[in-house]
Enzyme design. Structure first.
Site, PDB file in Angstrom:
ATOM      1  N   ARG A  15      -3.158  -2.287  12.545  1.00 26.25           N
ATOM      2  CA  ARG A  15      -3.198  -3.032  11.285  1.00 26.25           C
ATOM      3  C   ARG A  15      -2.274  -4.253  11.383  1.00 26.25           C
ATOM      4  O   ARG A  15      -1.465  -4.364  12.288  1.00 26.25           O
ATOM      5  CB  ARG A  15      -2.714  -2.144  10.126  1.00 26.25           C
ATOM      6  CG  ARG A  15      -3.694  -1.090   9.711  1.00 26.25           C
ATOM      7  CD  ARG A  15      -3.085  -0.136   8.697  1.00 26.25           C
ATOM      8  NE  ARG A  15      -2.080   0.732   9.267  1.00 26.25           N
ATOM      9  CZ  ARG A  15      -1.356   1.618   8.585  1.00 26.25           C
ATOM     10  NH1 ARG A  15      -1.536   1.741   7.290  1.00 26.25           N
ATOM     11  NH2 ARG A  15      -0.479   2.382   9.185  1.00 26.25           N
ATOM     12  N   LYS A  75       4.106  -1.175   9.048  1.00 24.52           N
ATOM     13  CA  LYS A  75       4.973  -0.007   9.260  1.00 24.52           C
ATOM     14  C   LYS A  75       6.437  -0.413   9.270  1.00 24.52           C
ATOM     15  O   LYS A  75       6.792  -1.577   9.405  1.00 24.52           O
ATOM     16  CB  LYS A  75       4.628   0.680  10.596  1.00 24.52           C
ATOM     17  CG  LYS A  75       3.280   1.372  10.603  1.00 24.52           C
ATOM     18  CD  LYS A  75       3.071   2.327   9.447  1.00 24.52           C
ATOM     19  CE  LYS A  75       3.835   3.630   9.577  1.00 24.52           C
ATOM     20  NZ  LYS A  75       3.532   4.557   8.439  1.00 24.52           N
ATOM     21  N   TYR A  94       6.114  -0.585   4.616  1.00 24.08           N
ATOM     22  CA  TYR A  94       6.374   0.851   4.427  1.00 24.08           C
ATOM     23  C   TYR A  94       7.668   1.185   5.153  1.00 24.08           C
ATOM     24  O   TYR A  94       7.887   0.721   6.280  1.00 24.08           O
ATOM     25  CB  TYR A  94       5.248   1.692   5.033  1.00 24.08           C
ATOM     26  CG  TYR A  94       3.960   1.650   4.262  1.00 24.08           C
ATOM     27  CD1 TYR A  94       3.872   2.194   2.987  1.00 24.08           C
ATOM     28  CD2 TYR A  94       2.816   1.076   4.800  1.00 24.08           C
ATOM     29  CE1 TYR A  94       2.685   2.153   2.267  1.00 24.08           C
ATOM     30  CE2 TYR A  94       1.625   1.031   4.089  1.00 24.08           C
ATOM     31  CZ  TYR A  94       1.572   1.574   2.827  1.00 24.08           C
ATOM     32  OH  TYR A  94       0.405   1.528   2.118  1.00 24.08           O
ATOM     33  N   HIS A  96       9.526   4.701   4.335  1.00 25.62           N
ATOM     34  CA  HIS A  96       9.633   6.175   4.382  1.00 25.62           C
ATOM     35  C   HIS A  96      10.989   6.592   4.945  1.00 25.62           C
ATOM     36  O   HIS A  96      11.080   7.373   5.894  1.00 25.62           O
ATOM     37  CB  HIS A  96       8.491   6.773   5.211  1.00 25.62           C
ATOM     38  CG  HIS A  96       7.133   6.463   4.652  1.00 25.62           C
ATOM     39  ND1 HIS A  96       6.632   7.066   3.509  1.00 25.62           N
ATOM     40  CD2 HIS A  96       6.176   5.586   5.047  1.00 25.62           C
ATOM     41  CE1 HIS A  96       5.425   6.580   3.246  1.00 25.62           C
ATOM     42  NE2 HIS A  96       5.126   5.680   4.161  1.00 25.62           N
ATOM     43  N   GLU A 118       5.953   2.186  -0.443  1.00 20.60           N
ATOM     44  CA  GLU A 118       5.631   3.531  -0.922  1.00 20.60           C
ATOM     45  C   GLU A 118       6.322   3.916  -2.224  1.00 20.60           C
ATOM     46  O   GLU A 118       5.961   4.916  -2.829  1.00 20.60           O
ATOM     47  CB  GLU A 118       5.925   4.581   0.172  1.00 20.60           C
ATOM     48  CG  GLU A 118       7.395   4.815   0.499  1.00 20.60           C
ATOM     49  CD  GLU A 118       7.962   3.828   1.519  1.00 20.60           C
ATOM     50  OE1 GLU A 118       7.307   2.822   1.820  1.00 20.60           O
ATOM     51  OE2 GLU A 118       9.086   4.074   1.989  1.00 20.60           O
ATOM     52  N   ASP A 269       4.652  11.488   7.121  1.00 24.10           N
ATOM     53  CA  ASP A 269       5.472  10.264   7.006  1.00 24.10           C
ATOM     54  C   ASP A 269       6.654  10.482   6.067  1.00 24.10           C
ATOM     55  O   ASP A 269       7.613   9.716   6.089  1.00 24.10           O
ATOM     56  CB  ASP A 269       4.626   9.060   6.578  1.00 24.10           C
ATOM     57  CG  ASP A 269       3.857   9.300   5.293  1.00 24.10           C
ATOM     58  OD1 ASP A 269       3.867  10.435   4.789  1.00 24.10           O
ATOM     59  OD2 ASP A 269       3.237   8.350   4.790  1.00 24.10           O
TER      60      ASP A 269
HETATM   61  N1  LIG Z   1       0.165  10.080   7.586  1.00 22.73           N
HETATM   62  C1  LIG Z   1      -0.315   8.952   7.070  1.00 22.73           C
HETATM   63  O1  LIG Z   1      -0.775   8.083   7.783  1.00 22.73           O
HETATM   64  C2  LIG Z   1      -0.307   8.752   5.572  1.00 22.73           C
HETATM   65  C3  LIG Z   1      -1.111   7.763   4.974  1.00 22.73           C
HETATM   66  C4  LIG Z   1      -1.111   7.646   3.579  1.00 22.73           C
HETATM   67  C5  LIG Z   1      -0.327   8.511   2.798  1.00 22.73           C
HETATM   68  N2  LIG Z   1       0.446   9.446   3.432  1.00 22.73           N
HETATM   69  C6  LIG Z   1       1.292  10.392   2.696  1.00 22.73           C
HETATM   70  O2  LIG Z   1       0.508  11.376   2.053  1.00 22.73           O
HETATM   71  C7  LIG Z   1       1.318  11.981   1.033  1.00 22.73           C
HETATM   72  C8  LIG Z   1       0.507  12.103  -0.260  1.00 22.73           C
HETATM   73  O3  LIG Z   1       0.274  10.813  -0.798  1.00 22.73           O
HETATM   74  P1  LIG Z   1      -0.547  10.590  -2.163  1.00 22.73           P
HETATM   75  O4  LIG Z   1      -0.795   9.128  -2.270  1.00 22.73           O
HETATM   76  O5  LIG Z   1      -1.694  11.517  -2.240  1.00 22.73           O
HETATM   77  O6  LIG Z   1       0.544  10.999  -3.256  1.00 22.73           O
HETATM   78  P2  LIG Z   1       0.252  11.346  -4.801  1.00 22.73           P
HETATM   79  O7  LIG Z   1       1.525  11.136  -5.523  1.00 22.73           O
HETATM   80  O8  LIG Z   1      -0.976  10.662  -5.276  1.00 22.73           O
HETATM   81  O9  LIG Z   1      -0.079  12.903  -4.775  1.00 22.73           O
HETATM   82  C9  LIG Z   1       0.844  13.895  -4.487  1.00 22.73           C
HETATM   83  C10 LIG Z   1       0.452  15.145  -5.238  1.00 22.73           C
HETATM   84  O10 LIG Z   1       1.294  16.207  -4.763  1.00 22.73           O
HETATM   85  C11 LIG Z   1       1.466  17.073  -5.877  1.00 22.73           C
HETATM   86  N3  LIG Z   1       2.565  17.989  -5.581  1.00 22.73           N
HETATM   87  C12 LIG Z   1       3.910  17.748  -5.586  1.00 22.73           C
HETATM   88  N4  LIG Z   1       4.567  18.869  -5.248  1.00 22.73           N
HETATM   89  C13 LIG Z   1       3.622  19.820  -5.020  1.00 22.73           C
HETATM   90  C14 LIG Z   1       3.683  21.196  -4.649  1.00 22.73           C
HETATM   91  N5  LIG Z   1       4.830  21.828  -4.433  1.00 22.73           N
HETATM   92  N6  LIG Z   1       2.510  21.866  -4.497  1.00 22.73           N
HETATM   93  C15 LIG Z   1       1.315  21.242  -4.706  1.00 22.73           C
HETATM   94  N7  LIG Z   1       1.216  19.958  -5.083  1.00 22.73           N
HETATM   95  C16 LIG Z   1       2.345  19.262  -5.234  1.00 22.73           C
HETATM   96  C17 LIG Z   1       1.714  16.121  -7.036  1.00 22.73           C
HETATM   97  O11 LIG Z   1       1.531  16.756  -8.299  1.00 22.73           O
HETATM   98  C18 LIG Z   1       0.653  15.047  -6.762  1.00 22.73           C
HETATM   99  O12 LIG Z   1      -0.564  15.308  -7.438  1.00 22.73           O
HETATM  100  C19 LIG Z   1       2.547  11.068   0.928  1.00 22.73           C
HETATM  101  O13 LIG Z   1       3.626  11.648   1.635  1.00 22.73           O
HETATM  102  C20 LIG Z   1       2.120   9.803   1.598  1.00 22.73           C
HETATM  103  O14 LIG Z   1       3.221   9.049   2.096  1.00 22.73           O
HETATM  104  C21 LIG Z   1       0.462   9.567   4.789  1.00 22.73           C
END
Ligand SMILES: NC(=O)c1ccc[n+]([C@@H]2O[C@H](COP(=O)([O-])OP(=O)(O)OC[C@H]3O[C@@H](n4cnc5c(N)ncnc54)[C@H](O)[C@@H]3O)[C@@H](O)[C@H]2O)c1
Length: 372
Positions: A15, A75, A94, A96, A118, A269
């Site tokens: 990206r 990143k 980002y 993190h 984020e 992340d």
């Molecule tokens: N690896 C990657 O490349 C990548 C890419 C994009 C996002 N992410 C990560 O994915 C994760 C999720 O992002 P998102 O945009 O969906 O966030 P979001 O805030 O939209 O959703 C998170 C959800 O988790 C729920 N939650 C919190 N604690 C909980 C628990 N104990 N049990 C069950 N549910 C619980 C919340 O109520 C919420 O609905 C983040 O850490 C984000 O940084 C990673």
């Protein structure tokens, strides 16, 4: 303002922080845009397209970091970039932090201003995380489906089943943007989907919008253990903004699971929501613990770079233009969303969960106070 866009150097990160259209928007607003040569190639964007948009091409990262007052990238800065960061330089990317202590230390020492995508927050929404969460959620399901095939060491399950043979069961932890997108794709593949969350308001919404093959349930330890035993693919997608992800699946849980099942920890992340997770790269995305395949790539959208670059740049450009026009202090004073995105300001921490993650409340101060 001088806006710099370096080439991303993370493993298989294709990206780029600015599309030529976004570069053009900064130029038209009166800014100078400096793009590292080849920065857009991984997303199919040539230097010529940036030049046509009014940007200047610089030969390497040292020139871009050295000249720019504001860096726009994807990143977090990596080790080779640490010495290039300059005191007072605004880095819009980002970060993190809670998952990366060496980055945290380097940014503090270099006294940069870290505006973290984020944690920019509008109401309850995270508008700069959302586009990448959409990509990662949709992709998580594809990765799970790929790795449960026999050649990948999985149990050889076709996720959608066939006539007379049951489909796979997909368990998703967290029903936010990642979880909802993963659930839609899994449901579209005809899998049986279970979606767990702890927000009752969110569960109510999910009940309304999800198709019949998605069951949304309140996440408590008993429900989680019960569902783990029958799941073939597990997707970790919980988030507590700014904080380290809660470790919901412990090592002892793996013994309850089916051998060859696949866990995709999208939340890696933020440190990961499975105890046995550790960050992996697109070159070696998986590893196995107790016969369970772990996929823990920290920059998943990098694999679908072109789509992701456009989606991210579309989301960041309006906030970026405000930062460039007004400077970070005024922009953050006027916009609560941006203030919430300010994680560090010249040696001070301005995001409480980040300070708590490293026991550094001594150098924490609310953003509003620091930029007053
Ligand atoms: N690896 C990657 O490349 C990548 C890419 C994009 C996002 N992410 C990560 O994915 C994760 C999720 O992002 P998102 O945009 O969906 O966030 P979001 O805030 O939209 O959703 C998170 C959800 O988790 C729920 N939650 C919190 N604690 C909980 C628990 N104990 N049990 C069950 N549910 C619980 C919340 O109520 C919420 O609905 C983040 O850490 C984000 O940084 C990673």
């Amino acid at each position: 303002m001088k806006i710099g866009c370096p080439r991303e150097i993370k493993n298989h990160e294709n990206r780029v922080g600015l599309t030529p259209n976004a570069a053009c928007a900064y130029v038209q607003a009166g800014h100078e845009v400096l793009v590292e040569s080849g920065a857009g190639l991984g997303s199919g964007l040539s230097d010529q397209e940036y030049v046509a948009a009014g940007a200047q091409i610089l030969p390497g990262p040292a020139e871009v970091w050295g000249a720019a007052e504001m860096i726009v990238k994807v990143k977090e800065p990596l080790e080779p970039e640490y010495p290039l960061m300059r005191p007072g330089q605004l880095v819009y990317a980002y970060f993190h932090f809670a998952a990366d202590e060496s980055l945290f230390r380097a940014c503090l020492e270099r006294r940069i201003v870290a505006l973290a995508y984020e944690t920019v927050q509008e109401g309850r929404a995270l508008p700069l995380l959302k586009p990448m969460s959409e990509v990662a959620g949709r992709m998580a399901c594809l990765m799970g489906a790929f790795y449960i095939s026999s050649p990948q060491g999985g149990p050889g399950l076709l996720p959608m089943g066939v006539t007379g043979v049951a489909p796979a069961e997909v368990l998703i932890l967290g029903g936010g943007v990642v979880g909802t997108n993963a659930a839609h794709i899994a449901a579209g593949l005809n899998a049986n989907v279970v979606l767990l969350d702890i927000s009752l308001a969110r569960l109510e919404y999910l009940d309304e919008i999800m198709p019949a093959n998605v069951l949304s349930l309140y996440n408590d330890p008993v429900t989680l253990e019960t569902r783990l035993k029958t799941a073939d693919i597990i997707i970790g997608a919980v988030l507590i903004p700014g904080a380290r992800a809660p470790r919901l699946i412990r090592r002892e849980h793996l013994k309850l699971m089916k051998p060859g099942s696949v866990m995709v920890d999208v939340a890696i992340d933020q440190g990961g929501c499975f105890e046995t997770s550790r960050p992996t790269t697109h070159s070696r995305p998986t590893f196995v613990v107790d016969e369970v395949i772990h996929y823990c790539v920290a920059n998943m959208p990098g694999a679908y770079a072109r789509t992701s670059t456009f989606a991210l740049s579309n989301a960041t450009v309006s906030y970026g233009l405000k930062l460039a026009a007004e400077g970070v202090e005024k922009a953050c004073r006027e916009s609560e969303a941006l203030r919430l995105g300010l994680n560090m300001y010249q040696g001070r921490i301005t995001c409480k969960p980040v300070a708590e993650a490293f026991g550094r409340l001594d150098i924490y101060a609310p953003a509003a106070e620091v930029i007053a």
